[in-house]
Design a protein around this motif. Sequence first.
Motif, PDB file in Angstrom:
ATOM      1  N   ALA A   1      -4.858   8.458  -4.871  1.00 50.22           N
ATOM      2  CA  ALA A   1      -5.455   9.696  -4.219  1.00 50.22           C
ATOM      3  C   ALA A   1      -6.227   9.347  -2.660  1.00 50.22           C
ATOM      4  N   SER A   2      -6.909   8.340  -2.563  1.00 54.78           N
ATOM      5  CA  SER A   2      -7.660   8.235  -1.613  1.00 54.78           C
ATOM      6  C   SER A   2      -6.860   7.165  -0.687  1.00 54.78           C
ATOM      7  N   GLY A   3      -6.337   6.323  -1.199  1.00 55.30           N
ATOM      8  CA  GLY A   3      -5.462   5.204  -0.435  1.00 55.30           C
ATOM      9  C   GLY A   3      -6.324   3.972  -0.213  1.00 55.30           C
ATOM     10  N   ARG A   4      -7.465   4.035  -0.820  1.00 53.94           N
ATOM     11  CA  ARG A   4      -8.343   2.883  -0.296  1.00 53.94           C
ATOM     12  C   ARG A   4      -8.205   1.783  -1.217  1.00 53.94           C
TER      13      ARG A   4
ATOM     14  N   ASP B   1       0.813  -1.204   0.017  1.00 57.12           N
ATOM     15  CA  ASP B   1      -0.132   0.014   0.107  1.00 57.12           C
ATOM     16  C   ASP B   1       0.959   1.305   0.076  1.00 57.12           C
TER      17      ASP B   1
ATOM     18  N   GLU C   1     -14.893  -0.718  -4.148  1.00 55.15           N
ATOM     19  CA  GLU C   1     -13.963   0.172  -3.318  1.00 55.15           C
ATOM     20  C   GLU C   1     -14.218   0.015  -1.950  1.00 55.15           C
TER      21      GLU C   1
ATOM     22  N   HIS D   1      -5.841   2.928  -4.579  1.00 55.25           N
ATOM     23  CA  HIS D   1      -6.083   4.176  -5.256  1.00 55.25           C
ATOM     24  C   HIS D   1      -5.186   5.294  -4.941  1.00 55.25           C
TER      25      HIS D   1
ATOM     26  N   ALA E   1     -13.711   0.739   1.852  1.00 52.47           N
ATOM     27  CA  ALA E   1     -13.540   1.962   2.691  1.00 52.47           C
ATOM     28  C   ALA E   1     -12.767   1.525   3.788  1.00 52.47           C
ATOM     29  N   GLU E   2     -12.371   2.667   4.659  1.00 51.58           N
ATOM     30  CA  GLU E   2     -11.469   2.620   5.838  1.00 51.58           C
ATOM     31  C   GLU E   2     -12.216   1.610   6.964  1.00 51.58           C
TER      32      GLU E   2
END
Length: 311
Positions: A175-178, A129, A191, A173, A193-194
Motif C-alpha cells: 500500500a505505502s510502497g515503503r 519495488d 519501516e 509494503h 520512510a521516504e
Amino acid sequence: MAGLCLFWWPPSAPAHPIDKLQRPQSFIAHPSGDAYFIANAGGDPGQPHRNGFISKLGRDGAVLDRHFIQGGRDGAMLHSPHGMAVVGDTLYVADLTVVRGFHTASGTPTVTVSFQPFRIDGFTDLIADGVGQLFVLDTAGNAVYQIDPHTGHAVSLYVRHEALASPRGLAVHPASGRLMVASLDRGTVMEIAEDRTVTEIISNSLFTGRFQHLSGIDFDRFGSMYLSDLTAGKIWQVFPDRSMRVIAEFLISPAAVKIDRRNHRILVPYLYADGAEMNGLEHPANTGARAKRKRTLSDYMPGGFPQEAPP
C-alpha cells in the motif's frame, strides 16, 4: 514428504514440496506467476566456492531444470546465491558482494553489478519495488543499497543504520510502497520512510519475546505480512491490524518467506533440510470456526526432506 503447515486456498493449490536441493536460501515467483526460481548455495552459505546454482520450476511447482543456472557452466559465475528479483526479462541474484543478472528464459548471464567503492560484507535479500528499482541488503553492514537498471545499474547507498540490526528480510509494503525490513539479531520489523528514517513497527522486547531470528518478510495481496523465523522454525502471519498468529511451526530452518501474489501461494526454502515448499494460502474469509488446525512437519514425514544428492 515433509511440508509446510499452512491452510489451503484455493483447494486446487495443495502443498508442493521440492527436494534434492543444496542449501536453498531464496525461493521467488516470476511476476507472471508462470515460473519460480530457487537459489541454492551449493555448499556452505556465504562462501566463495563457485558451486551455487538456480533451480527453475514451472507454474505447477514441478522442477523444469534443477541446475537452470550453474556456477562455472556456460559462462555463469555463482558462489552463494541468495535473494532474487525479476525485472523485465532479467533475473537478478544477490551473490556475496555483487548482484548478477541472467536472462529469465535462457539463463544466460547478462550483467554483473559491481559495488565498488562501497565496502560490502555480504548480501542477503534482494527485491524489486514494482517500478523498476532494485534494493539489496548487506546484513552485516546494516545497510540497504539501491540499484537503478535504467541508468546502467547505477548503485547508491539507500540507508545505513544500526537500528536495522543485521537486516535479513526485505519487502515492499503493497500500500505505502515503503521498504520493510526484518532483523535477524533483534527479531524486530522496521519501516524505512521516504526520508530514509527507520521506524520500528513490530517490537520483540523481553516481555513479548515472539521471535528469535527473523530471516524473511513479505506481503500477500490482501495486506497481511508474513515473517519467517530461521531458528524458531516458525512462519508468522501479521494482519493489517497488527494482530498476529503462528501459521507454521516445527519447521527446519525456514531461510526466507516470499509470497506469489498472483497465485496466492507462499514459498519457503528450508536451508538445512535441502528442500523447499510451495503452498496455497488460506482465503481471508477462512477464519474462526472454518479455520483448520495448523499442520507441522511431523504430519508429512518424520525426519524432513530426504537427503539425496542432486542429479
